[in-house]
Design an enzyme around this catalytic site. Sequence first.
Site, PDB file in Angstrom:
ATOM      1  N   SER A 216       0.850  -1.188   0.000  1.00 52.33           N
ATOM      2  CA  SER A 216       0.000   0.000   0.000  1.00 52.33           C
ATOM      3  C   SER A 216       0.888   1.240   0.000  1.00 52.33           C
ATOM      4  CB  SER A 216      -0.882   0.002   1.245  1.00 52.33           C
ATOM      5  OG  SER A 216      -0.062   0.225   2.389  1.00 52.33           O
ATOM      6  N   LYS A 217       0.241   2.371  -0.044  1.00 56.61           N
ATOM      7  CA  LYS A 217       0.920   3.673  -0.053  1.00 56.61           C
ATOM      8  C   LYS A 217       2.009   3.762   1.016  1.00 56.61           C
ATOM      9  CE  LYS A 217      -0.342   6.274  -3.285  1.00 56.61           C
ATOM     10  NZ  LYS A 217       0.806   6.145  -4.139  1.00 56.61           N
ATOM     11  N   ARG A 218       1.717   3.106   2.133  1.00 55.11           N
ATOM     12  CA  ARG A 218       2.641   3.117   3.245  1.00 55.11           C
ATOM     13  C   ARG A 218       4.037   2.610   2.832  1.00 55.11           C
ATOM     14  NH1 ARG A 218       2.887  -0.380   7.159  1.00 55.11           N
ATOM     15  NH2 ARG A 218       1.381  -1.761   6.186  1.00 55.11           N
TER      16      ARG A 218
ATOM     17  N   GLY B  90       5.410   3.118  -0.024  1.00 57.49           N
ATOM     18  CA  GLY B  90       6.012   3.965  -1.062  1.00 57.49           C
ATOM     19  C   GLY B  90       5.144   3.950  -2.305  1.00 57.49           C
TER      20      GLY B  90
ATOM     21  N   GLU C 193       4.059   6.226 -10.976  1.00 52.23           N
ATOM     22  CA  GLU C 193       4.931   6.815  -9.952  1.00 52.23           C
ATOM     23  C   GLU C 193       6.361   6.357 -10.167  1.00 52.23           C
ATOM     24  OE1 GLU C 193       3.258   7.128  -5.653  1.00 52.23           O
ATOM     25  OE2 GLU C 193       2.008   5.688  -6.726  1.00 52.23           O
TER      26      GLU C 193
END
Length: 503
Positions: free
Chosen positions: A257-259, A261, A267
């Site tokens: 997840s975003k956590r 990176g 991206e």
Amino acid sequence: MTNPTSPVRVRYAPSPTGIPHIGNIRTALFCWVLAQQTEGQFIVRIEDTDRSRYDADAEKAIFESLEWLGLGLDEGPGKGGNYGPYVQSERQQTYIDAAHRLIESGHAYFDDTTPEQLHALRERQRAAKQPPRYDGRGRHRSPEEIEESRKAGLPITVRLKVPDHGSVSFVDAVRGKITFELKELDDFVILKSDEMPTYHLAHILDDQAMGITHVIRGDEWISSTPRHLLIHQALGIEPPEYVHVPLILGKDKAKLSKRHGATSALEYRDLGFLPDAVFNFMCLLGWSPGDDTEVMAREEIVKRFSIDRINDSPATFDSEKLEWMNGVYIRNMSEDDLITQLLPFMERSEAEGGLPDSVARPIDRDYLKQVIPLVHERLKLLTEGTETLDFFFADNVNPAAEDLPGRKMDAEMTERALVAALELCKDVSPFEPEHLEAEYRALAEKIEMKPGQLFSPIRVATTGKSFAPPLFDTMAAIGQERCVERIDNAIGILRSAAATSAD
Ligand code: GLU
């Protein structure tokens, strides 16, 4: 399951509700590879029946990600093909027709249970500690009652009748045979009250209509597969081969997840990764060639990819490995290709991570070609071009006074080194690496310093950095005039710092 030998038709069927996650794109990649290997077709279908969550930017990002990774489609939106349209919202009538056929054949029924009634049912079940499930009450509604509800403006859905006993099984290409007991399932919605189909119905009709041979998708769909098998049975059609690919976890074993990176292919593009490196890395998320080979060109992956080497346990996303792999790809690139890739990053505005705005754009490609060999080996990301090369392009570098002294040097000794370095710099000729090195080594001896002590302040003075490519190659590339200016400037910086501290 061994690999198909006849051409497959595989589809990547994203829902444009958010920027596609790397795991989602990984299924696209597996599809693409299998299509190339068998000379089949890679089809893209946009599953946009959830209109409330539709996001145009997400749809754009889907196609941009595919393009960036070089996953060219054979059929799909914008590309065309014989089985279009490839956007579900444009196929609505086929879903409505199929739902009605299923009602006529007795496999499905209209249901007028309201959201409030469903909520109350769930609450009762929760209180009784029963699993929440629809109780099949719509099965007993007469056509007249449904008609009345329709007139009264109540939401009408279509549900599939699920037998309350028995089981369904399928053989997953990755996990083998999986069986589900039907008593665990309730009658589920196939057509929503806005007459849009649910994913369950729509994808089956489309896969059938588009001749899909292998459904490659994330293993979060395994639990829905019994529903899909029932729809196939009700429609009297054969299911495709199912290939459920494993989840991707972060190094801490939590779902990526975003956590952790960056989580989208785009991206990674913006962070300076090369599409070929990301492609290679992503192929290894859940698949392995059976030996230790990691760096593989696209053609090799296409040749070696095999369904029976897809792992049934989750893959771990190791971003350090991705960075390492990107470095390998950069090292293997020709200088010209590297320059072509680096330029857009270096030419961004300074605020966006490009060279200082004072450096004229377009950047001097010939000069970049001259300095690239000095840093080529060290680059891991395209975004590093700016900070690794900025001093070659900048008019000036302004190191901090405290960065100028080398090890075991005070300000006075540093100044002495730089003053001597400046004098030599003005006269030395030819201004070429080998000659510079010989002259500066002789100078170190003359002024009784260790070569490293003399070279450190010169390095910082000419590049602004303590770590830079080999000093004399660097000085030669910067040029005599600019080196003189920079060393002179550094002496000024040292002196004014000394004056300030003496005040
Ligand atoms: N639209 C579904 C998704 O985005 C597709 C799943 C599938 O491949 O069948 O997850």
